[in-house]
Design a protein around this motif. Structure first.
Motif, PDB file in Angstrom:
ATOM      1  N   TYR B 128       0.834  -1.198   0.000  1.00  0.00           N
ATOM      2  CA  TYR B 128       0.000   0.000   0.000  1.00  0.00           C
ATOM      3  C   TYR B 128       0.868   1.247   0.000  1.00  0.00           C
ATOM      4  O   TYR B 128       0.574   2.234  -0.689  1.00  0.00           O
ATOM      5  CB  TYR B 128      -0.943  -0.003   1.205  1.00  0.00           C
ATOM      6  CG  TYR B 128      -2.158  -0.876   1.007  1.00  0.00           C
ATOM      7  CD1 TYR B 128      -2.102  -2.242   1.268  1.00  0.00           C
ATOM      8  CD2 TYR B 128      -3.348  -0.351   0.539  1.00  0.00           C
ATOM      9  CE1 TYR B 128      -3.203  -3.059   1.070  1.00  0.00           C
ATOM     10  CE2 TYR B 128      -4.462  -1.157   0.331  1.00  0.00           C
ATOM     11  CZ  TYR B 128      -4.378  -2.503   0.601  1.00  0.00           C
ATOM     12  OH  TYR B 128      -5.471  -3.301   0.391  1.00  0.00           O
ATOM     13  N   GLU B 138      -9.460   3.884  -1.919  1.00  0.00           N
ATOM     14  CA  GLU B 138     -10.207   2.632  -1.816  1.00  0.00           C
ATOM     15  C   GLU B 138     -11.525   2.763  -2.550  1.00  0.00           C
ATOM     16  O   GLU B 138     -12.093   3.849  -2.560  1.00  0.00           O
ATOM     17  CB  GLU B 138     -10.475   2.311  -0.338  1.00  0.00           C
ATOM     18  CG  GLU B 138      -9.230   1.904   0.435  1.00  0.00           C
ATOM     19  CD  GLU B 138      -8.646   0.571  -0.003  1.00  0.00           C
ATOM     20  OE1 GLU B 138      -9.180  -0.043  -0.942  1.00  0.00           O
ATOM     21  OE2 GLU B 138      -7.644   0.168   0.585  1.00  0.00           O
ATOM     22  N   PRO B 139     -12.009   1.686  -3.162  1.00  0.00           N
ATOM     23  CA  PRO B 139     -11.426   0.345  -3.167  1.00  0.00           C
ATOM     24  C   PRO B 139     -10.413   0.119  -4.289  1.00  0.00           C
ATOM     25  O   PRO B 139      -9.889  -0.968  -4.408  1.00  0.00           O
ATOM     26  CB  PRO B 139     -12.645  -0.552  -3.397  1.00  0.00           C
ATOM     27  CG  PRO B 139     -13.543   0.275  -4.253  1.00  0.00           C
ATOM     28  CD  PRO B 139     -13.322   1.702  -3.845  1.00  0.00           C
ATOM     29  N   ASP B 140     -10.129   1.173  -5.058  1.00  0.00           N
ATOM     30  CA  ASP B 140      -9.175   0.976  -6.152  1.00  0.00           C
ATOM     31  C   ASP B 140      -7.811   0.549  -5.635  1.00  0.00           C
ATOM     32  O   ASP B 140      -7.104  -0.223  -6.284  1.00  0.00           O
ATOM     33  CB  ASP B 140      -9.028   2.276  -6.950  1.00  0.00           C
ATOM     34  CG  ASP B 140     -10.296   2.613  -7.711  1.00  0.00           C
ATOM     35  OD1 ASP B 140     -11.020   1.663  -8.069  1.00  0.00           O
ATOM     36  OD2 ASP B 140     -10.575   3.792  -7.939  1.00  0.00           O
ATOM     37  N   THR B 142      -7.042  -1.343  -3.056  1.00  0.00           N
ATOM     38  CA  THR B 142      -7.021  -2.790  -2.827  1.00  0.00           C
ATOM     39  C   THR B 142      -6.983  -3.553  -4.146  1.00  0.00           C
ATOM     40  O   THR B 142      -6.239  -4.522  -4.309  1.00  0.00           O
ATOM     41  CB  THR B 142      -8.258  -3.217  -2.018  1.00  0.00           C
ATOM     42  OG1 THR B 142      -8.156  -2.658  -0.707  1.00  0.00           O
ATOM     43  CG2 THR B 142      -8.362  -4.728  -1.932  1.00  0.00           C
ATOM     44  N   ASP B 143      -7.771  -3.082  -5.093  1.00  0.00           N
ATOM     45  CA  ASP B 143      -7.788  -3.778  -6.389  1.00  0.00           C
ATOM     46  C   ASP B 143      -6.426  -3.694  -7.066  1.00  0.00           C
ATOM     47  O   ASP B 143      -5.963  -4.673  -7.671  1.00  0.00           O
ATOM     48  CB  ASP B 143      -8.858  -3.166  -7.294  1.00  0.00           C
ATOM     49  CG  ASP B 143     -10.261  -3.437  -6.760  1.00  0.00           C
ATOM     50  OD1 ASP B 143     -10.402  -4.383  -5.958  1.00  0.00           O
ATOM     51  OD2 ASP B 143     -11.188  -2.706  -7.132  1.00  0.00           O
ATOM     52  N   ARG B 146      -3.980  -6.051  -5.395  1.00  0.00           N
ATOM     53  CA  ARG B 146      -4.232  -7.438  -5.796  1.00  0.00           C
ATOM     54  C   ARG B 146      -3.755  -7.700  -7.221  1.00  0.00           C
ATOM     55  O   ARG B 146      -3.206  -8.762  -7.518  1.00  0.00           O
ATOM     56  CB  ARG B 146      -5.720  -7.749  -5.668  1.00  0.00           C
ATOM     57  CG  ARG B 146      -6.153  -7.858  -4.216  1.00  0.00           C
ATOM     58  CD  ARG B 146      -7.648  -8.084  -4.065  1.00  0.00           C
ATOM     59  NE  ARG B 146      -7.970  -8.399  -2.671  1.00  0.00           N
ATOM     60  CZ  ARG B 146      -9.200  -8.619  -2.228  1.00  0.00           C
ATOM     61  NH1 ARG B 146     -10.232  -8.573  -3.059  1.00  0.00           N
ATOM     62  NH2 ARG B 146      -9.406  -8.903  -0.961  1.00  0.00           N
ATOM     63  N   LEU B 147      -3.952  -6.742  -8.073  1.00  0.00           N
ATOM     64  CA  LEU B 147      -3.500  -6.914  -9.450  1.00  0.00           C
ATOM     65  C   LEU B 147      -1.978  -7.041  -9.501  1.00  0.00           C
ATOM     66  O   LEU B 147      -1.431  -7.919 -10.180  1.00  0.00           O
ATOM     67  CB  LEU B 147      -3.971  -5.732 -10.299  1.00  0.00           C
ATOM     68  CG  LEU B 147      -3.459  -5.702 -11.743  1.00  0.00           C
ATOM     69  CD1 LEU B 147      -3.893  -6.954 -12.491  1.00  0.00           C
ATOM     70  CD2 LEU B 147      -3.957  -4.464 -12.467  1.00  0.00           C
ATOM     71  N   LEU B 184      -0.173   1.855 -16.240  1.00  0.00           N
ATOM     72  CA  LEU B 184      -1.526   1.495 -15.822  1.00  0.00           C
ATOM     73  C   LEU B 184      -1.884   2.195 -14.512  1.00  0.00           C
ATOM     74  O   LEU B 184      -2.979   2.742 -14.360  1.00  0.00           O
ATOM     75  CB  LEU B 184      -1.620  -0.024 -15.638  1.00  0.00           C
ATOM     76  CG  LEU B 184      -2.928  -0.531 -15.036  1.00  0.00           C
ATOM     77  CD1 LEU B 184      -4.106  -0.109 -15.888  1.00  0.00           C
ATOM     78  CD2 LEU B 184      -2.894  -2.048 -14.910  1.00  0.00           C
ATOM     79  N   TRP B 188      -5.167   4.761 -14.030  1.00  0.00           N
ATOM     80  CA  TRP B 188      -6.110   3.781 -13.502  1.00  0.00           C
ATOM     81  C   TRP B 188      -7.514   4.154 -13.935  1.00  0.00           C
ATOM     82  O   TRP B 188      -7.944   5.297 -13.740  1.00  0.00           O
ATOM     83  CB  TRP B 188      -6.014   3.730 -11.981  1.00  0.00           C
ATOM     84  CG  TRP B 188      -6.747   2.569 -11.397  1.00  0.00           C
ATOM     85  CD1 TRP B 188      -7.973   2.604 -10.822  1.00  0.00           C
ATOM     86  CD2 TRP B 188      -6.304   1.211 -11.322  1.00  0.00           C
ATOM     87  NE1 TRP B 188      -8.337   1.350 -10.400  1.00  0.00           N
ATOM     88  CE2 TRP B 188      -7.336   0.472 -10.695  1.00  0.00           C
ATOM     89  CE3 TRP B 188      -5.150   0.547 -11.742  1.00  0.00           C
ATOM     90  CZ2 TRP B 188      -7.232  -0.893 -10.468  1.00  0.00           C
ATOM     91  CZ3 TRP B 188      -5.059  -0.813 -11.510  1.00  0.00           C
ATOM     92  CH2 TRP B 188      -6.086  -1.519 -10.875  1.00  0.00           C
ATOM     93  N   PRO B 189      -8.233   3.223 -14.533  1.00  0.00           N
ATOM     94  CA  PRO B 189      -9.552   3.581 -15.078  1.00  0.00           C
ATOM     95  C   PRO B 189     -10.522   3.961 -13.965  1.00  0.00           C
ATOM     96  O   PRO B 189     -10.524   3.350 -12.908  1.00  0.00           O
ATOM     97  CB  PRO B 189      -9.989   2.303 -15.795  1.00  0.00           C
ATOM     98  CG  PRO B 189      -9.190   1.206 -15.176  1.00  0.00           C
ATOM     99  CD  PRO B 189      -7.891   1.821 -14.780  1.00  0.00           C
ATOM    100  N   PRO B 190     -11.311   5.001 -14.199  1.00  0.00           N
ATOM    101  CA  PRO B 190     -12.277   5.438 -13.180  1.00  0.00           C
ATOM    102  C   PRO B 190     -13.368   4.403 -12.992  1.00  0.00           C
ATOM    103  O   PRO B 190     -13.675   3.625 -13.897  1.00  0.00           O
ATOM    104  CB  PRO B 190     -12.844   6.727 -13.766  1.00  0.00           C
ATOM    105  CG  PRO B 190     -12.676   6.584 -15.236  1.00  0.00           C
ATOM    106  CD  PRO B 190     -11.421   5.793 -15.445  1.00  0.00           C
ATOM    107  N   ARG B 191     -13.934   4.396 -11.809  1.00  0.00           N
ATOM    108  CA  ARG B 191     -15.050   3.484 -11.544  1.00  0.00           C
ATOM    109  C   ARG B 191     -16.311   4.004 -12.212  1.00  0.00           C
ATOM    110  O   ARG B 191     -16.502   5.217 -12.342  1.00  0.00           O
ATOM    111  CB  ARG B 191     -15.316   3.409 -10.036  1.00  0.00           C
ATOM    112  CG  ARG B 191     -14.237   2.748  -9.250  1.00  0.00           C
ATOM    113  CD  ARG B 191     -14.746   2.388  -7.863  1.00  0.00           C
ATOM    114  NE  ARG B 191     -15.013   3.563  -7.053  1.00  0.00           N
ATOM    115  CZ  ARG B 191     -14.073   4.289  -6.457  1.00  0.00           C
ATOM    116  NH1 ARG B 191     -12.804   3.973  -6.616  1.00  0.00           N
ATOM    117  NH2 ARG B 191     -14.391   5.338  -5.725  1.00  0.00           N
ATOM    118  N   SER B 196     -19.092  -0.018  -4.811  1.00  0.00           N
ATOM    119  CA  SER B 196     -19.482  -0.468  -3.478  1.00  0.00           C
ATOM    120  C   SER B 196     -18.452   0.009  -2.481  1.00  0.00           C
ATOM    121  O   SER B 196     -17.384  -0.503  -2.402  1.00  0.00           O
ATOM    122  CB  SER B 196     -19.556  -1.993  -3.420  1.00  0.00           C
ATOM    123  OG  SER B 196     -18.284  -2.568  -3.484  1.00  0.00           O
TER     124      SER B 196
END
Lengths: 196, 196
Positions: B128, B138-140, B142-143, B146-147, B184, B188-191, B196
């Motif tokens: 982090y 968050e939550p980007d 965390t994503d 993980r990626l 990337l 980072w692509p927007p939500r 959630s």
DNA sequence: AGGTGTAACCTAGGGGCCCTAGGAAACAGG
DNA sequence: CCTGTTTCCTAGGGCCCCTAGGTTACACCT
């Protein structure tokens, strides 16, 4: 005594089922034999040894996974193809954890056996085909393929190993990862001129 | 008879060395005992059983890997931190293949033991921290974590399994993958609004 | 220095697995 | 029906995991 009707395929199939149920590392000759109603020594007419059997499970899994991906991505392109490809990959890993685990074996598989399996070659073709729409040239194409495979495999492997303990659902992260990979492929960074 | 001076740490250490040399799946109680000049039964005073020993190797590896990453990324940020982080990860996997393999075990590790190990928690903090410079929420966040973990792990796992048969060197693909991940993270692509 | 308690390490052994060798029985084809 | 091949079996050696229970080295205390 009626014969059990064993064959390489039936032995491998039983071993693959067992691997999914109890985990690959607990698949033993004795267990497979019990499942087939046979003594363990009988298996050695159809399979060289345990290592050979594991290799066969791995190749079976590679073929099955490839077929699923081919079906899932048929007729799709671009983002749809990417999502379908990745989804089929992850779904196979979830459905058949033991088989999938077998594909991770660091042990070299019998080259003759591997050459006879269409899975791996087909998988490579599928992956390159999926990326056609993004307009990448070599060597970027190979690098992109490797990045995608790494990410797909890494994600499901970490998922299986319990690596995602955080509250956020892996499914949500997965969807976002595919979003990210799609935009990445559309904006693949240019090479510095000194390439190879 | 002079005592061998065993301890949990020495047993785990010997097992970890053995794993790097001959592969994790060939690490047996008997082998570890031989290396320590001891009978296998003697190990059971220090380690519950083979599964427990494997879990200890995994935790040892997680701690060592985390320390290396921490040292490598100290004082860095942005792209430099990303490259150093990933490089330390991959280098550890290459240097200690058996230990690294132990971290992939799908078997649940003894929770008490796991709680006492600082590695995993520290690794999360480091990851982090490395991403702080990219300005994700968050939550980007965390994503993205993980990626990245998926890609790093997947790459070295496929590398170890001989998954990169193509002519292009894995090292080159690795460098380009880090390039790609850096861009990337910067884009980072927007939500979509319904998150959630 | 000698005594004592606690470990560390041992021997013995049961059960399981891998794999080979060689035998008996089922099936296929003539 | 006969014969050859293949299938499956029993027997057994070697290694491994793990437990039970004994002996001995060492730390500590007086």
């Amino acid at each position: 005594m009626v014969r059990a009707g064993l064959s390489q395929e039936r032995v491998t199939g039983a071993a693959a089922e067992l691997a999914d149920e109890i985990g690959l590392e607990r698949v033993t000759m004795a267990q497979v034999a019990r499942r087939l109603g046979v003594k363990d020594a009988s298996l050695y007419s159809h399979v060289r040894n345990l290592e050979d059997l594991r290799g066969r499970i791995a190749l079976l899994a590679a073929d099955e996974k490839t077929i699923r991906i081919a079906e899932a991505t048929a007729g799709l392109s671009g983002r749809d193809a990417l999502v379908a490809f990745a989804g089929a990959w992850r779904e196979y890993a979830h459905l058949h954890p033991g088989r999938y685990q077998a594909t991770q074996t660091p042990v070299p598989i019998d080259p003759d056996l591997a050459a006879s399996a269409p899975g791996p070659r087909r998988a490579v073709e599928l992956t390159y085909g999926m990326l056609r729409g993004y307009g990448l040239d070599e060597p970027d194409l190979t690098d992109a393929v490797r990045l995608l495979r790494s990410t797909f495999h890494g994600f499901v492997a970490l998922e299986a190993a319990g690596g995602f303990a955080h509250a956020r659902s892996p499914q949500d992260s997965w969807v976002r990862a595919l979003d990210a990979l799609h935009t990445l492929l559309e904006n693949w960074p240019p090479r510095e001129d000194g390439d190879s």
